[in-house]
Scaffold this motif. Structure first.
Motif, PDB file in Angstrom:
ATOM      1  N   GLU A   1       0.860  -1.222   0.567  1.00  0.00           N
ATOM      2  CA  GLU A   1      -0.256   0.383   0.268  1.00  0.00           C
ATOM      3  C   GLU A   1       0.825   1.399   0.045  1.00  0.00           C
ATOM      4  N   ARG A   2       2.150   1.278   1.332  1.00  0.00           N
ATOM      5  CA  ARG A   2       2.905   2.512   0.799  1.00  0.00           C
ATOM      6  C   ARG A   2       3.650   2.773  -0.865  1.00  0.00           C
ATOM      7  N   TYR A   3       4.028   1.076  -1.380  1.00  0.00           N
ATOM      8  CA  TYR A   3       4.968   2.061  -2.137  1.00  0.00           C
ATOM      9  C   TYR A   3       4.351   1.588  -3.843  1.00  0.00           C
ATOM     10  N   ARG A   4       2.575   1.016  -4.040  1.00  0.00           N
ATOM     11  CA  ARG A   4       1.745   0.143  -4.928  1.00  0.00           C
ATOM     12  C   ARG A   4       2.465  -0.703  -6.342  1.00  0.00           C
ATOM     13  N   VAL A   5       3.517  -1.202  -5.239  1.00  0.00           N
ATOM     14  CA  VAL A   5       4.240  -1.759  -6.069  1.00  0.00           C
ATOM     15  C   VAL A   5       4.346  -3.501  -5.016  1.00  0.00           C
ATOM     16  N   PRO A   6       4.614  -4.700  -5.811  1.00  0.00           N
ATOM     17  CA  PRO A   6       4.663  -5.549  -4.979  1.00  0.00           C
ATOM     18  C   PRO A   6       5.510  -5.610  -4.267  1.00  0.00           C
ATOM     19  N   CYS A   7       5.835  -6.216  -3.121  1.00  0.00           N
ATOM     20  CA  CYS A   7       7.568  -5.413  -2.432  1.00  0.00           C
ATOM     21  C   CYS A   7       7.929  -7.260  -1.812  1.00  0.00           C
ATOM     22  N   THR A   8       8.657  -7.266  -1.637  1.00  0.00           N
ATOM     23  CA  THR A   8       8.992  -8.855  -0.510  1.00  0.00           C
ATOM     24  C   THR A   8       9.028  -8.246   0.859  1.00  0.00           C
ATOM     25  N   GLU A   9       8.509  -9.816   0.931  1.00  0.00           N
ATOM     26  CA  GLU A   9       7.646  -9.802   2.054  1.00  0.00           C
ATOM     27  C   GLU A   9       8.910  -9.737   3.427  1.00  0.00           C
ATOM     28  N   PRO A  10       8.773  -8.807   4.482  1.00  0.00           N
ATOM     29  CA  PRO A  10       9.423  -8.767   5.621  1.00  0.00           C
ATOM     30  C   PRO A  10      10.059 -10.066   6.555  1.00  0.00           C
ATOM     31  N   GLU A  11      11.027  -9.984   7.161  1.00  0.00           N
ATOM     32  CA  GLU A  11      10.568 -11.456   7.683  1.00  0.00           C
ATOM     33  C   GLU A  11      10.222 -11.321   9.385  1.00  0.00           C
ATOM     34  N   GLN A  12      10.491  -9.972  10.124  1.00  0.00           N
ATOM     35  CA  GLN A  12       9.792  -9.493  11.054  1.00  0.00           C
ATOM     36  C   GLN A  12       9.260  -8.507  11.026  1.00  0.00           C
ATOM     37  N   TRP A  13       7.603  -8.400  11.483  1.00  0.00           N
ATOM     38  CA  TRP A  13       7.138  -7.250  11.793  1.00  0.00           C
ATOM     39  C   TRP A  13       6.225  -7.314  12.992  1.00  0.00           C
TER      40      TRP A  13
ATOM     41  N   GLN B   1      11.747   3.058  -2.902  1.00  0.00           N
ATOM     42  CA  GLN B   1      12.775   2.985  -1.972  1.00  0.00           C
ATOM     43  C   GLN B   1      14.403   3.388  -2.281  1.00  0.00           C
ATOM     44  N   ASP B   2      14.450   2.526  -3.387  1.00  0.00           N
ATOM     45  CA  ASP B   2      15.648   3.169  -4.440  1.00  0.00           C
ATOM     46  C   ASP B   2      15.790   4.469  -5.124  1.00  0.00           C
ATOM     47  N   ALA B   3      14.825   5.189  -4.627  1.00  0.00           N
ATOM     48  CA  ALA B   3      15.189   6.946  -4.855  1.00  0.00           C
ATOM     49  C   ALA B   3      15.598   8.225  -3.335  1.00  0.00           C
ATOM     50  N   VAL B   4      15.523   6.712  -2.593  1.00  0.00           N
ATOM     51  CA  VAL B   4      15.462   7.884  -1.156  1.00  0.00           C
ATOM     52  C   VAL B   4      17.091   6.305  -0.607  1.00  0.00           C
ATOM     53  N   LEU B   5      17.124   5.566  -0.853  1.00  0.00           N
ATOM     54  CA  LEU B   5      18.077   4.915  -0.100  1.00  0.00           C
ATOM     55  C   LEU B   5      19.761   4.696  -1.089  1.00  0.00           C
ATOM     56  N   HIS B   6      20.142   5.503  -0.399  1.00  0.00           N
ATOM     57  CA  HIS B   6      21.678   4.567  -1.254  1.00  0.00           C
ATOM     58  C   HIS B   6      22.506   4.037  -0.725  1.00  0.00           C
ATOM     59  N   LYS B   7      23.356   2.338  -1.189  1.00  0.00           N
ATOM     60  CA  LYS B   7      24.028   1.904  -0.464  1.00  0.00           C
ATOM     61  C   LYS B   7      25.087   2.501  -0.374  1.00  0.00           C
ATOM     62  N   GLU B   8      25.878   2.454   0.715  1.00  0.00           N
ATOM     63  CA  GLU B   8      27.405   3.101   0.636  1.00  0.00           C
ATOM     64  C   GLU B   8      27.329   4.300  -0.094  1.00  0.00           C
ATOM     65  N   ARG B   9      27.217   4.830  -1.581  1.00  0.00           N
ATOM     66  CA  ARG B   9      27.496   5.810  -1.918  1.00  0.00           C
ATOM     67  C   ARG B   9      26.137   6.473  -2.826  1.00  0.00           C
ATOM     68  N   TYR B  10      25.578   7.613  -2.789  1.00  0.00           N
ATOM     69  CA  TYR B  10      25.010   8.278  -3.245  1.00  0.00           C
ATOM     70  C   TYR B  10      24.534   7.373  -4.845  1.00  0.00           C
ATOM     71  N   ASP B  11      23.626   7.921  -5.446  1.00  0.00           N
ATOM     72  CA  ASP B  11      23.541   7.545  -6.366  1.00  0.00           C
ATOM     73  C   ASP B  11      22.927   7.155  -7.909  1.00  0.00           C
ATOM     74  N   ALA B  12      22.538   8.520  -8.444  1.00  0.00           N
ATOM     75  CA  ALA B  12      21.298   9.501  -8.404  1.00  0.00           C
ATOM     76  C   ALA B  12      20.972   8.646  -9.984  1.00  0.00           C
ATOM     77  N   ALA B  13      21.041   7.283 -10.262  1.00  0.00           N
ATOM     78  CA  ALA B  13      21.843   6.759 -12.203  1.00  0.00           C
ATOM     79  C   ALA B  13      20.404   6.774 -12.163  1.00  0.00           C
ATOM     80  N   ALA B  14      19.643   6.448 -11.131  1.00  0.00           N
ATOM     81  CA  ALA B  14      17.817   5.712 -11.777  1.00  0.00           C
ATOM     82  C   ALA B  14      16.911   6.650 -11.671  1.00  0.00           C
TER      83      ALA B  14
END
Ligand SMILES: Cc1cc2nc3c(=O)[nH]c(=O)nc-3n(C[C@H](O)[C@H](O)[C@H](O)COP(=O)(O)O)c2cc1C
Length: 289
Positions: free
Chosen positions: A27-39, A219-232
């Motif tokens: 609902e938050r992303y309106r795309v199918p998300c992977t199931e979290p292991e815990q909630w 999430q990929d628009a706001v979460l950068h892993k290790e270094r900032y990357d705006a390519a997408a």
């Protein structure tokens, strides 16, 4: 109860939790998300947030306000300075006067409780005066007290917001208060060095006028892993524009392209007359006299 019955029950509970988690993420992303292991229920409250602009005529109980303010005061605070204050307004006449320039926002009148959250350097200024130290020595060009106070008030208010939501209440922030410094100062008897940053309408949501969960950027628009990357970025924003359009259609909201609209709003931020007063109030948000 037999061991197998207990196992079946806990398996059902775990499945239900997974289903709830998937539904909240989808609902938050309106795309199918992977199931979290815990909630857990805290995550459900956080992901279930939506701004509420239609309220029942039911007061917010004093204990609920007390719990929310305790939650606000439990937020982290830079150096534990606690540079914020909040004024709680319930008087309908005062609330109506506080619609200031946002008269079309009937939710300010409708909400039984209206909180005005301020960055507050006045408390420390009074301390400085009492011990007659330092007050005059601080550099008015130092923006750090301002930034610290803005962060403090935001963290505190958001903790209160989550607390209200966890109790079944709804809320909507009101940003326009920034531009009505003098009016708020007069109406709420705010001393100097107290700068209203946002309002917050609070009340029990009207179930007959429900609001949907608004999708957020991937999430990929706001979460950068290790270094900032705006390519997408371009593709991610294009896909988000489409999801927002879909949301607006389903909620019967005015159709606007999110990226166009946000740019227009960003560049026109604070074009109203109150801008100067707000800028001056922010500039003065130091301990300097
Ligand atoms: C600082 C701030 C100011 C806001 N000001 C207003 C406002 O004046 N009127 C309003 O209806 N919503 C206001 N909002 C709510 C935003 O429009 C809302 O949070 C955003 O569209 C995302 O929607 P959601 O909260 O339902 O997820 C404000 C939110 C924030 C954080």
């Amino acid at each position: 109860m037999s061991t197998s019955a207990v196992n079946i029950r806990s398996a059902i509970a775990a499945t239900n939790t997974q289903v709830e988690a998937r539904a909240a993420l989808d609902e938050r992303y309106r795309v199918p998300c992977t199931e979290p292991e815990q909630w857990n229920p805290t995550l459900s409250v956080l992901l279930g947030h939506r701004s509420v602009r239609a309220f029942l005529p039911r007061s917010v109980e004093p204990w609920a306000l007390q719990a929310a303010i305790a939650a606000a005061q439990s937020a982290s605070s830079s150096l534990n300075l606690q540079l914020w204050s909040v004024v709680a307004v319930e008087d309908p006449a005062r609330k109506a006067r506080l619609c200031l320039g946002v008269a079309d926002q009937r939710w300010i009148r409708e909400a039984p409780l209206y909180l005005i959250w301020s960055a507050d350097l006045s408390r420390h200024r009074r301390v400085a005066e009492r011990i007659s130290a330092h007050g005059d020595n601080l550099d008015p060009d130092n923006l750090d007290p301002l930034a610290t106070a803005l962060v403090d008030v935001s963290l505190a208010a958001q903790n209160a917001a989550v607390a209200f939501e966890s109790l079944g209440l709804g809320l909507c922030y009101i940003g326009a208060v920034r531009l009505y410094q003098q009016e708020l100062r007069d109406e709420l008897a705010l001393p100097s060095h107290v700068v209203p940053i946002f309002g917050m309408c609070v009340g029990y949501p009207d179930p007959d006028r429900p609001t949907g969960v608004k999708p957020r950027l991937p999430q990929d628009a706001v979460l950068h892993k290790e270094r900032y990357d705006a390519a997408a970025d371009a593709a991610l924003i294009e896909s988000y524009d489409a999801r927002m359009a879909d949301f607006q259609g389903k909620q019967r909201l005015k159709q606007v392209v999110w990226s166009d609209y946000s740019l227009r709003r960003l560049f026109n931020l604070h074009t109203r007359d109150g801008r100067e007063a707000y800028n001056a109030a922010l500039r003065n948000l130091s301990l300097a006299r």
